[in-house]
Design an enzyme around this catalytic site. Sequence first.
Site, short mmCIF file in Angstrom:
data_model
loop_
_atom_site.label_atom_id
_atom_site.label_comp_id
_atom_site.label_asym_id
_atom_site.label_seq_id
_atom_site.Cartn_x
_atom_site.Cartn_y
_atom_site.Cartn_z
N ASP A 196 9.04 11.86 -8.69
CA ASP A 196 8.84 11.20 -7.27
C ASP A 196 10.16 10.16 -7.11
O ASP A 196 9.83 9.21 -6.71
CB ASP A 196 7.52 10.59 -6.92
N GLN A 240 0.98 -1.07 -0.11
CA GLN A 240 0.01 0.16 -0.04
C GLN A 240 0.72 1.30 0.01
O GLN A 240 1.55 1.53 1.00
CB GLN A 240 -1.09 0.12 1.17
N GLY A 241 0.92 1.80 -1.27
CA GLY A 241 1.67 2.96 -1.11
C GLY A 241 0.81 4.33 -0.60
O GLY A 241 -0.24 3.90 -0.15
N ALA A 242 1.45 5.60 -0.93
CA ALA A 242 0.44 6.55 -0.61
C ALA A 242 -0.71 6.69 -1.20
O ALA A 242 -1.84 6.92 -0.86
CB ALA A 242 1.42 7.86 -0.65
N LEU A 278 -0.84 -1.83 -4.80
CA LEU A 278 -0.12 -2.47 -5.81
C LEU A 278 -0.81 -4.20 -5.55
O LEU A 278 -0.31 -4.61 -4.59
CB LEU A 278 1.27 -2.56 -5.84
#
Lengths: 349, 282
Positions: free
Chosen positions: B175, B45-47, B51
């Site tokens: 990023d 869990q990214g920001a 995924l």
Amino acid sequence: MIAIGLEGSANKLGVGIISHPSPGKPAIILSNIRHTFVSPPGEGFLPKDTAKHHRSWVVSLVKQAMAEAGVSTRDIDCICYTKGPGMGAPLQSVAVAARMLSLLWGKELVGVNHCVGHIEMGREITGAQNPVVLYVSGGNTQVIAYAEQRYRIFGEALDIAVGNCLDRFARTLEISNDPAPGYNIEQLAKKGKVLLDLPYAVKGMDCSFSGILASIDILAAELKANPEQRDPITGEIITTADLCFTLQEIVYAMLVEITERAMAHVGSDQVLIVGGVGCNERLQEMMGLMANDRGGSVFATDERFCIDNGIMIAHAGLLAYETGFRTPLEESTCTQRFRTDEVFIKWRD
Amino acid sequence: MTAQIQEIPPIPQAAPLEPPVPPKSSNLLPVTFQNDPAPPELIAQGAEALLYRTTYLLPSIPCALKYRPSKPYRHPILDTRLTKHRILSEARVLVKCRKEGVPVPAVYALDEKAGWLMFEWIEGEVVRVRLNEWLRRRKGVEGGIQLGEEYLRALMRRIGSALGRMHGIGIVHGDLTTSNMMLRPSKNEAVSAAGGSETEDQILDGDIVLIDFGLASQGTQDEDRAVDLYVLERAFASTHPRAEPLFSEVLDAYGKSFKGAHIVLKKLEDVRMRGRKRSMLG
């Protein structure tokens, strides 16, 4: 140990007295007062006027703080003052006052980084252990996390600070600066409904606000020229409240996004919001929604500690003093530029 | 001067703000994948995105599914606008990189309205994990970091030239962190690693694959490229302070990687100064 803290890096003059009873025990706030220099609507606060304000109020504030705390000069261990960052002239006025007290009372000085003051006070008040810190104010926008004896800056505003963007838009609208321009924008925004088109400027964990300010200023000028504009979707008349609403929704979404990115990056689930903009309830609410989604929590303080105050300087200064840090009189300068990550944080593991 | 002295009563309190609890998002998967007999496996869990690893296309082809669920804190109009824009621009950028030979995952499918993008599954681990693991193991050894410095230098140079290739074709990542680069085992390494145990320095082996182009844009402005490098430089300093002294290797390799790179490096100095000189009042 007891410390007195003097803060005057911007338009607030704050004096606070704190006691650290013994290691591991929570700090006791003996007194925490401030006086704000408020400029007329449409104007910002100029350094020379602000410095004059601080000079004329510092003595009475110190006297009142001492009286409220019920301590005498003998009880004080050290005198903490804001070394920077901030506006030059106001910082100097307060540094002079601190030196005077130091000589008068025969106590040692401790120069404190303003940003570290905010962070340490936020941690003390909320009990947040190792949070990602969002520090948002009139002059600062930083996402910070602690690692290896430094508060490291993960993201920050690449141009103007978020609070400066809000303050300057308040000037465009010529709304009151009392008690604070951001507060009055927040109240107006509560009446807004229409989200207008504004740029959204996030670059990784950094963000930019000057283009947003320019765009919202253009929208405000258009609205002034043609007050009958309607929202193409809902058909409602666009008001200045909608401008404030839009500005808040966009800039706070950016702040929450960069904070979330930093949390994901360092693997933390706590957020601490500090700084004057941190009082904004909409920002706190949005941050809460984000943290909740991640199974984390938000820590925030109210205006007593969010807005610049003397107690945070006393607290951070005393933490440094307890580790043996001193600022000799000859070195008791102040500086407009003093990055958060320059300070060696000896008091944390 | 209108304000009175404000009394600030001394009541410290330690209550985290309890946000109004919204129902936990039940659909953390796009509708299309909710009835998949082999449900996608959540990897990270990214920001901004979730995924997954899925075999939705073919059982023999693992793919990555990136889903951007709507963010409850964002205004719905802003949320829709950002999600659509980011999915489409990410796909466009990935396709362009792929075409020009920059190491990125290949795009398989997408639905920008539903907020998902499916692309090639990359084996290996992100640089942040490998680098931290390497630093951790080295920390125990006397003079460890100096001893293995050449491996670290080589890694930094691979990063620098991958970034240079990307900038050279007119892509800005937006990023860059060590979490957004993977180390994919090269074919021959995969064989040797299977044969024996991994030595410390092999941790840093592999091909750099750039991932997560969610904030990427197409452009050739030196300013944007320099900000890209600046973001990575700072992320590096804050994530791997011990390896920071070798960051110059990244820039050095970058400088040799495409025509015009030296102008970007010059610009980077300006960006750095701006970052540190910014007035920070209040």
